[in-house]
Scaffold this motif. Structure first.
Motif: not given
Length: 320
Positions: A272-281
């Motif tokens: 589920d690669e999603n750099p924006a989601l990782v940045a949010a965490l």
């Protein structure tokens, strides 16, 4: 709904330093405890996050070499992040395959974190430019997947050792806040009914009713984990639902077990690669901990409002 690039604000670059391995000989442990320490290059009175890796299929992500997408961002937000290589790591399987507790070493994983806190003088002395900059009164534990189970034990969750029948209590009162990322939920034959359920027999007796330490529980709304259970994504919210407050639940939209790719940069196993989601965490977790450590700090309110409300929300939040 999935996170879009517009849902995160670009932060100015903050230099961080990462040092490892720091090697701690631990009496009775089959191998020395190896750590990576990641911290801001400057600043003082830095709080600590003990980060427990999961038990994924890669050889190196489940060790001190993994979780850089979180460690780097959390350090840039002003935290010292300490990552042990637990005995369950595939990097050690050729050395400890026959050791008691293999292959998951669920109890030793939590004990590793206690050893870290017991030996923090040695850790500070070993890492260049770190001594005297750490606030050891503000310590949190975070863990992903099996690491979430480890974090829960240190926050007060209990279970029964399936080998001995012993009730196990691994609460460490020096840890005053926690973050459980895609952690296992409740046990029982009616819940743990997937093909891998028998392998995690220690989860069958999980009791979250004693997990009284404040925690942020993070779950993906697409995290099915059918190899363990058919309970669906809600299984990963059990550490919130079944534990007493104060607890906060962050449900991430579109996230599977990798929560967008927190275990490593460009890891092929991230479904589920999603750099924006990782940045949010990378922003939400430090904000939650800053407010837990200092209720006068409104970092959690402002950051969660920015990232979990409106048309570009990365998830939803509830608290008790």
């Amino acid at each position: 709904m999935s996170a879009s690039p517009q849902s995160t604000v670009t932060d100015p670059p903050v230099p961080v330093m990462s040092y490892g391995p720091v090697v701690l000989p631990i009496p009775g442990r089959p191998v020395d405890l190896h750590l990576r320490v990641t911290a801001p290059a400057t600043g003082s009175d830095l709080p600590v996050i003990l980060l427990s890796h999961g038990h994924g299929p890669s050889n190196h992500l489940s060790s001190l070499h993994g979780y850089a997408p979180l460690a780097d961002r959390w350090a840039a937000q002003g935290f010292v992040v300490v990552q042990p290589t637990h005995l369950s790591s595939r990097t050690l399987s050729h050395l400890v395959a026959d050791a008691p507790g293999a292959p998951f070493f669920w109890r030793a994983r939590a004990e590793d974190m206690t050893h870290v806190l017991d030996r923090f003088d040695a850790i500070e002395a070993a890492v260049p430019r770190l001594a005297g900059r750490v606030d050891r009164t503000r310590v949190a534990v975070a863990g992903h997947s099996l690491g979430g189970h480890t974090a829960g034990l240190l926050l007060g969750a209990r279970n029964t050792d399936p080998e001995t029948g012993e009730a196990v209590d691994l609460l460490d009162p020096r840890i005053t806040a926690g973050v459980l990322l895609a952690a296992p939920g409740r046990g029982g034959d009616d819940v743990l009914n997937g093909p891998m359920a028998e392998a995690i027999s220690f989860v069958h007796s999980s009791d979250f009713s004693t997990m009284t330490t404040a925690a942020l529980v993070v779950a993906g709304d697409k995290d099915e984990s059918r190899h363990f259970t058919d309970a669906g994504p809600d299984w990963h919210t059990d550490p919130y639902t079944l534990a007493p407050g104060p607890k906060t639940l962050l449900t991430l939209f579109g996230a599977e077990h990798g929560l967008g790719g927190i275990a490593g940069y460009d890891a092929a196993e991230t479904t589920d690669e999603n750099p924006a989601l990782v940045a949010a965490l990378g922003r939400l977790v430090p904000a939650y901990l800053r407010t837990r450590f200092d209720p006068a700090d409104d970092a959690w309110r402002t950051t969660s409002d920015a990232l979990t409300t409106g048309p570009d929300a990365v998830g939803r939040v509830e608290s008790k």
